[in-house]
Motif scaffolding. Structure first.
Motif, PDB file in Angstrom:
ATOM      1  N   VAL A 883       0.855  -1.173   0.000  1.00  0.00           N
ATOM      2  CA  VAL A 883       0.000   0.000   0.000  1.00  0.00           C
ATOM      3  C   VAL A 883       0.901   1.237   0.000  1.00  0.00           C
ATOM      4  N   THR A 884       0.600   2.222  -0.831  1.00  0.00           N
ATOM      5  CA  THR A 884       1.418   3.445  -0.828  1.00  0.00           C
ATOM      6  C   THR A 884       0.681   4.611  -0.179  1.00  0.00           C
ATOM      7  N   SER A 885      -0.636   4.632  -0.288  1.00  0.00           N
ATOM      8  CA  SER A 885      -1.441   5.680   0.339  1.00  0.00           C
ATOM      9  C   SER A 885      -2.755   5.047   0.745  1.00  0.00           C
ATOM     10  N   CYS A 886      -3.266   5.424   1.883  1.00  0.00           N
ATOM     11  CA  CYS A 886      -4.618   4.997   2.237  1.00  0.00           C
ATOM     12  C   CYS A 886      -5.157   5.961   3.274  1.00  0.00           C
ATOM     13  N   GLU A 887      -6.340   6.482   3.022  1.00  0.00           N
ATOM     14  CA  GLU A 887      -6.954   7.446   3.943  1.00  0.00           C
ATOM     15  C   GLU A 887      -8.448   7.164   3.995  1.00  0.00           C
ATOM     16  N   TYR A 888      -9.031   7.550   5.102  1.00  0.00           N
ATOM     17  CA  TYR A 888     -10.479   7.557   5.147  1.00  0.00           C
ATOM     18  C   TYR A 888     -10.959   8.709   4.278  1.00  0.00           C
ATOM     19  N   SER A 889     -11.839   8.419   3.335  1.00  0.00           N
ATOM     20  CA  SER A 889     -12.360   9.466   2.460  1.00  0.00           C
ATOM     21  C   SER A 889     -13.691   9.975   3.001  1.00  0.00           C
ATOM     22  N   PRO A 890     -13.724  11.221   3.460  1.00  0.00           N
ATOM     23  CA  PRO A 890     -14.995  11.761   3.945  1.00  0.00           C
ATOM     24  C   PRO A 890     -16.018  11.841   2.815  1.00  0.00           C
ATOM     25  N   THR A 891     -15.557  12.013   1.594  1.00  0.00           N
ATOM     26  CA  THR A 891     -16.467  12.168   0.472  1.00  0.00           C
ATOM     27  C   THR A 891     -17.131  10.838   0.116  1.00  0.00           C
ATOM     28  N   LEU A 892     -16.350   9.769   0.127  1.00  0.00           N
ATOM     29  CA  LEU A 892     -16.907   8.448  -0.183  1.00  0.00           C
ATOM     30  C   LEU A 892     -17.331   7.692   1.075  1.00  0.00           C
ATOM     31  N   ASP A 893     -16.972   8.222   2.218  1.00  0.00           N
ATOM     32  CA  ASP A 893     -17.272   7.614   3.511  1.00  0.00           C
ATOM     33  C   ASP A 893     -16.729   6.188   3.612  1.00  0.00           C
TER      34      ASP A 893
END
Lengths: 941, 237, 100
Positions: A883-893
């Motif tokens: 994995v290189t990036s992973c975030e909780y996306s508020p837009t996609l929830d």
């Protein structure tokens, strides 16, 4: 005040100020000395000779060199371990203790270890503690406890140490007679000279050694020379200053008090003198046995009578000068044990003999015998030498409390050898040479070998080594190594002196072989049937003496960079992070509210308008008739047909086709591009461009203007609305100034470059203004946007926003192997160009099948722990990606991320397994990028 | 002299807050504020003869580079130094520093009487100036002056180049590292007082200001305003 | 610390410079074999003896060349890159030849 029992009257004690007495303590007992005393000299004046316990066997140790050249005098101060007691001056109320003992220095409970010495030969550690597996972990704690030196003060408060550069035509190291003469001659020739000496006064051996029978000559010479040196305005003098190494091109680290001077010298003259050597015999380490020069230092520098009854072990005529000094100081010299069979005496020796000193020629001290308390010498066993290193079976026992060793010298070869010098030894004459130094580094004085003044014997007795059936003839005092240890190391197969050192640890202690190197060389030579010249000594790397880490660490410079808007972020409650040297706002809000803060900032950009400081981006001006041609060669894309007023994505690969940077190239004029780079890449990209430009000789100029421009990105559905209030000279209409357009104009009266970019996936403008206007720009935009609920957003929110939009960050989503094909940027490669850096390799890569690709994934399982950067992508138990990036996306929830996955299961609709926090396997669904607004409607509003 | 405050202007030194906290009095200089002096400080002129640091970052300066730059500047009536790393004072008191064969830096004088920086800026355009490219030196670099008899010694704590006055002549330049940031060091004595102009990356201005102040402590140096420099320049001490 | 004599700035501590690798003349990318290109990109000669190297003076953004003996670490001479690179390099689309 009661006079200390061993104190001699003035004029003895050159360094003492007898008007100032100082009270200090050692091992919780109070002592008195004078200003100018070291800890060791003040204790010696009070008849306290025991200073330390040895490293391995906890044997009692005392004064050996009285010059800070041995480890016997290491003591503990409250804030400092391993302080040299024969260097450290006493100060009022100084609390000194011994170190490396259990119980007390006097009654060390660990002294039993010595009785097991025969079970601990060299290499013992290597052989004893490695089986069975895991046993070392148990032993190591016990060993560390027993073997450590000193205690670190965990409550130490850092004090200010710093550095300074100095420049001299000539630096003279060593302020003895040779150094003073060298300094004066250099100054007379017009040079700026620095004269460095580690002692508190100039004079060197003139301060303590005897150069004539009457003992007058040294004092007269000394006074004259010091007066001349001090009178010269071309000679700077640094005392108590240690030149701790020699580095290339005469670069010298000189340590004085709390400062490290980095001195560049045109020429260096090393007048570093010679180090007196010990004889090796049974119990040669007992307190009361010392170098003859140490006794002279005690007498003349510190006014300390070194004993009551002395025996002198002599291998050269210096011993007789010492005998005279001792007699003059009221010491009863019982006997000179003369190693030489037929000594050739000089004047001093003859005048000593004339004073009826008993001399036994061809004899050796076969053993020293401690008194009943085991802590001081009380007798010596003197025997006739039968052959080299072998004594008669019977000897004579002589009582004494002082044994002086005067058997030879090594030049202080450490600095000369660092300068490239080669140490030579003549086995015939037992004398040393130093040759092969660079022209700009010269030697003067006894470092060139101590030579007798007239036709007398060599100063070095060739074989002052006498094995004993019970051992304890110490070669290396620091590491408690005896004759047998060195011989065994050779017999174990370590025949080279460098290997002997590493196997036995000989010369690896605090005194760095200053006294063990010569006897080791002699023993190894004998055991391998070589000459000492062939055997040599081990390398003596800098530093010469132990130095405080604070001297290297002190006043280090850590440059930091701030945008002109820096304080506005702080005032808005930003938590700052450091990206390289830059300070950047991570998010705005209290530390505890990080997640909510980021979410709020993301939503505000998506719904209203946000403002982020992008001043840290690099900016490079590329101007000239060949500007487009230059970019064409540097970046992967096509730029020649790029219209003026437009920006184009610029992807940079190196010659190996690896992605190393990206940005946008803004064409402001037919012959003018303004190219942005990543925050960390600006200097490197600029440097690369310059290097190519030098080779291609194009009509183009490349200028790094990264710091000259301050910038913001105003992004969100209301970005245009806000900007329109401040910018009247640019038509901001969607058609007049489309996505990826660039314009020059003014914002709130500030000259600005406007770039319509979509990094965060919304309608947005990067506004670049001259650096000093940054804060004013920020203020104006925040004010203008207040009705539209403008909010600043930080680097963290920007990362989420760009991830939702599927944009990669070079260096985070790429690694040292990533090529454009793997990161799905084939579209950014112009294949018809005749050349671009990396193009040839990328063409090769396109012929072959790539093995991995960067994919977008979402985690739909709400219970799963969110994967983090560098979590592994697994196929069964095999690592197949990360994995290189992973975030909780508020837009996609839901969590969204990027990962390298093998090509086989990289298509949308596939799944990958990620080993997430705690080893939990998380199933992630691969989706097409971007996650957000795939039709780009938002950014093209 | 018009007194002012830094925030009255759109253009602000990175260090203006520090100056405000140190009770600076400001005057207007080319659309921005520069420190005249610090309140409560006694005799800044005297201080500047010994050791003082001044922030001149808001003063005008401009740069040009490119193979045509020397000729173009010559055509504009500028006097160029013959070789790199030299500087020449102009008739209007501005200073031209030659950083390489094809790179020049023009600094305004302390009294802001010089017109050359503004004239050059106005006359230059990419199209009209042959192979000459302007570089935004006003904003790429901060600009400090370190003055006084101890200035070279203070610099020896942060710089590995020998800047002692008998080794580093007036109107010469060293492009080097200052406390680990790149810098242009230009010696420009004020009458008989040694003075070093220090131009370095503007984003490092705060860092460098404090690093230099730290190096000045043992020599009892401190910051002063531009008025002290003008006084030194006008009246030989 | 070693001293490096910069053709623009004179003798300076080598810490003021960045090393830029060995000087390689780039083969013609349109004509050379893959093998030759790959060797150009990935291989250094790593010669024991006198080599020509790129060096960069950080404070003045100045690239130049140095001849250095890799055995003794002696820097024999330094000189401007323009002594070697005197003419414009073109990559012609038609012939694929690098014109010098």
């Amino acid at each position: 005040m009661m006079a200390s029992m061993n104190r001699l009257p003035a004029p003895y004690g050159l360094l003492l100020d007898r008007n100032e007495s100082i009270t200090f303590s050692f091992e919780n007992k109070s002592y008195q000395g004078y200003a100018g005393d070291t800890i060791a000299s003040a204790l010696a004046a009070n008849d306290q000779w025991l200073l330390s316990r040895s490293f391995k066997y906890h044997r009692p140790r005392g004064v050996l060199t009285m010059a800070g050249q041995d480890a016997n005098t290491l003591v503990q101060l409250p804030a400092d371990p391993n302080v040299l007691a024969d260097r450290e001056p006493i100060v009022p109320e100084l609390a000194v203790t011994g170190q490396n003992y259990s119980g007390s220095l006097n009654r060390d409970r660990s002294a039993w270890i010595e009785r097991f010495a025969k079970f601990m030969p060299v290499g013992f550690y290597y052989r004893a503690f490695f089986r069975p597996k895991g046993i070392w972990e148990k032993w190591v704690r016990i060993i560390r406890q027993k073997a450590g030196l000193g205690v670190i003060d965990q409550n130490y408060k850092p004090v200010y140490f710093d550095k300074q550069y100095l420049f001299y035509d000539v630096v003279v190291v060593g302020g003895g007679p040779a150094g003073m003469v060298a300094a004066l001659q250099a100054a007379d020739s017009g040079a700026e000279v620095l004269l460095v000496d580690e002692n508190p006064v100039l004079g060197g051996s003139l301060n303590y050694a005897r150069f004539d029978a009457q003992g007058q000559r040294a004092g007269v010479l000394r006074a004259k020379m010091i007066a001349d040196v001090e009178a010269s305005d071309r000679v700077d003098i640094k005392l108590n200053a240690l030149c701790n190494g020699w580095y290339t091109d005469n670069w010298l680290p000189i340590i004085q008090a709390r400062r490290l001077y980095k001195v560049r010298a045109g020429e260096v003259i090393l007048c570093v003198g010679a180090l007196e050597q010990q004889a090796v015999f049974h119990n040669n380490d007992l307190p009361g046995i010392m170098m003859s020069s140490a006794t002279q230092r005690l007498i003349h520098l510190y006014g300390v009578r070194p004993g009551k009854t002395a025996v002198i072990l002599s291998g050269n005529n210096n011993a007789y000068g010492v005998a005279l000094d001792l007699m003059d100081a009221g010491v009863d010299v019982k006997l000179i044990v003369e190693l030489r069979k037929n000594p050739q005496y000089d004047d001093i020796a003859r005048s000593a003999i004339a004073r009826n000193i008993a001399v036994k020629t061809g004899h050796a001290v076969y053993a020293a015998i401690p008194g009943p308390d085991k802590k001081h010498i009380s007798r010596v066993d003197v025997r006739k030498i039968i052959s080299e290193g072998t004594c008669a079976a019977q000897g004579e026992i002589i009582e004494c409390d002082l044994l002086c060793m005067s058997v030879g010298y090594t030049p202080a070869y450490q600095l000369p050898c660092q300068a490239g010098g080669q140490l030579g030894y003549d086995d015939e004459t037992s004398s040393f040479t130093l040759t092969n130094l660079p022209d700009s580094c010269r030697l003067a004085g006894s470092v060139r070998g101590v030579q007798p003044e007239s036709e007398t014997d060599s100063m070095n007795f060739p074989w002052p080594i006498f094995p004993h059936p019970d051992g304890k003839e110490f070669v290396d005092f620091d590491e408690d190594l005896q004759i047998a240890d060195i011989v065994h190391a050779v017999h174990d197969g370590y025949e080279h002196v460098q290997l002997v050192k590493r196997y036995s640890t000989c010369g690896m202690g605090p005194s760095q072989g200053r006294h063990s190197a010569l006897p080791t060389a002699r023993l190894v030579a004998k055991a391998t049937n070589k000459t000492i010249a062939e055997t040599g000594v081990t390398t003596a790397r800098p530093p010469f003496a132990a130095e405080r880490l604070a001297h290297s660490a002190g006043r280090s410079f850590y440059p930091s960079r701030r945008s002109n808007m820096h304080y506005r972020h702080l005032e808005a409650g930003a938590q700052m992070l450091q990206a390289g040297a830059w300070y950047r706002p991570a998010y705005y809000g209290p530390i505890g509210s990080k997640a909510e803060a980021i979410r709020g900032e993301v939503r505000n950009v998506r719904n209203n308008v946000g403002l982020v400081d992008v001043s840290t981006l690099g900016g490079i001006e590329v101007r000239g008739a060949d500007a487009a041609e230059f970019l064409q060669r540097i970046y992967t894309f096509n730029f020649t047909k790029q219209p003026v007023g437009r920006a184009r994505y610029a992807l940079l690969t190196n010659e190996a086709g690896v992605v190393i940077d990206d940005g946008v190239a803004c064409r402001f004029h037919q012959h003018h591009y303004y190219v942005t780079t990543t925050t960390g890449g600006a200097d490197r990209v600029y440097q690369n461009m310059l290097k190519w430009n030098v080779q291609w000789c194009l009509d183009v100029d490349v200028a790094n203007v990264s710091s000259a421009w301050c910038g913001v990105n105003i992004a969100g559905p209301y970005a245009r609305h806000v900007l329109e209030k401040l910018c009247r000279d640019v038509d901001l209409g969607a058609e007049a100034f489309p996505y990826m357009g660039v314009r020059e104009g003014t914002v709130a009266g500030i000259p600005a470059r406007l770039i319509r970019v979509g990094f965060v996936g919304e309608l947005g403008y990067e506004i670049h203004v001259p650096q000093h206007f940054g804060e004013a720009l920020w203020d104006e935009l925040m004010k203008a946007g207040s009705d539209q609920k403008i909010m600043p957003f930080g680097v963290e929110a920007q990362r989420v926003l760009r991830l939702e939009k599927g944009h990669i960050i070079i260096g985070q989503d790429t690694d040292a192997m990533s090529n454009p094909l793997e990161v799905q940027m084939s579209w950014a490669i112009a294949r018809k160009k005749p050349f671009f850096v990396g193009g040839r390799i990328i063409a090769e890569l396109e012929k072959a099948q790539i093995k991995r690709t960067l994919v977008g994934f979402v985690v739909n399982d709400r219970q799963a722990p969110i994967p983090l950067e560098n979590h592994l992508v697994l196929d069964a138990e095999h690592m197949v990606g990360r994995v290189t990036s992973c975030e909780y996306s508020p837009t996609l929830d839901k969590p969204v991320g990027l990962a390298y996955a093998p090509l086989g299961n990289a298509g949308a609709g596939s799944q990958i397994i990620i080993k997430s926090t705690g080893g939990v396997r998380v199933t992630a669904d691969i989706v097409d990028l971007p996650f957000y607004d795939p039709d780009n409607r938002r950014q093209e509003l | 002299m018009t007194t002012t405050t830094p925030t009255h202007h759109l253009r602000r030194s990175q260090l203006y807050r520090w100056h405000v906290n140190a009770l600076a009095r400001f005057e207007e200089a080319a659309g921005s504020a520069v420190v005249t002096e610090y309140a409560g400080a006694d005799n800044e002129v005297n201080q500047a003869t010994r050791l003082a640091l001044v922030d001149l970052s808001t003063l005008p300066r401009v740069g040009f580079k490119g193979p045509g730059a020397p000729d173009w500047l010559d055509q504009q009536g500028a006097q160029l130094p013959d070789s790199p790393n030299q500087a020449v004072r102009q008739q209007d008191d501005s200073l031209i520093a030659r950083l390489s064969d094809y790179e020049l830096l023009i600094l305004a004088d302390l009294n802001l009487n010089s017109t050359l920086p503004a004239i050059l800026q106005d006359r230059w355009s990419l199209a009209s100036a042959n192979k000459t490219y302007s570089v935004p030196r006003s904003d790429s670099h901060c600009w400090f002056a370190l003055t006084g008899a101890d200035a070279a010694m203070a610099l020896s704590k942060v710089c590995g180049v020998d800047l002692r006055t008998h080794k580093f002549a007036d109107q010469t330049i060293a492009q080097t590292s200052l406390a680990r940031v790149n810098a242009i060091i230009l010696r420009n004595d004020l009458a008989k007082t040694p003075c070093f102009f220090l131009l370095s990356d503007v984003s490092s201005a705060q860092y460098l200001w404090h690093a230099i102040l730290d190096a000045m402590v043992e020599f009892h140096g401190r910051s002063v305003g531009i008025a002290a420099l003008r006084a030194l320049e006008a009246k030989p001490q | 610390m070693k001293i490096l004599n910069c053709p623009l700035n004179g003798p300076r501590n080598i810490a003021e410079f960045s090393y830029g690798g060995e000087l390689h003349r780039m083969p013609d990318p349109s004509k050379c074999e893959s093998r030759e290109w790959v060797e150009h990109v990935f291989f250094n000669e790593n010669k024991a003896g006198i080599v020509t190297e790129w060096w960069y003076h950080n404070a003045s953004s100045y690239w130049f060349l140095a001849e250095r003996n890799t055995v003794t670490d002696e820097i024999i001479r330094t000189f401007p890159a323009s002594d070697v690179f005197k003419e414009r390099v073109d990559f012609s689309k038609e012939t694929g030849e690098a014109q010098e």
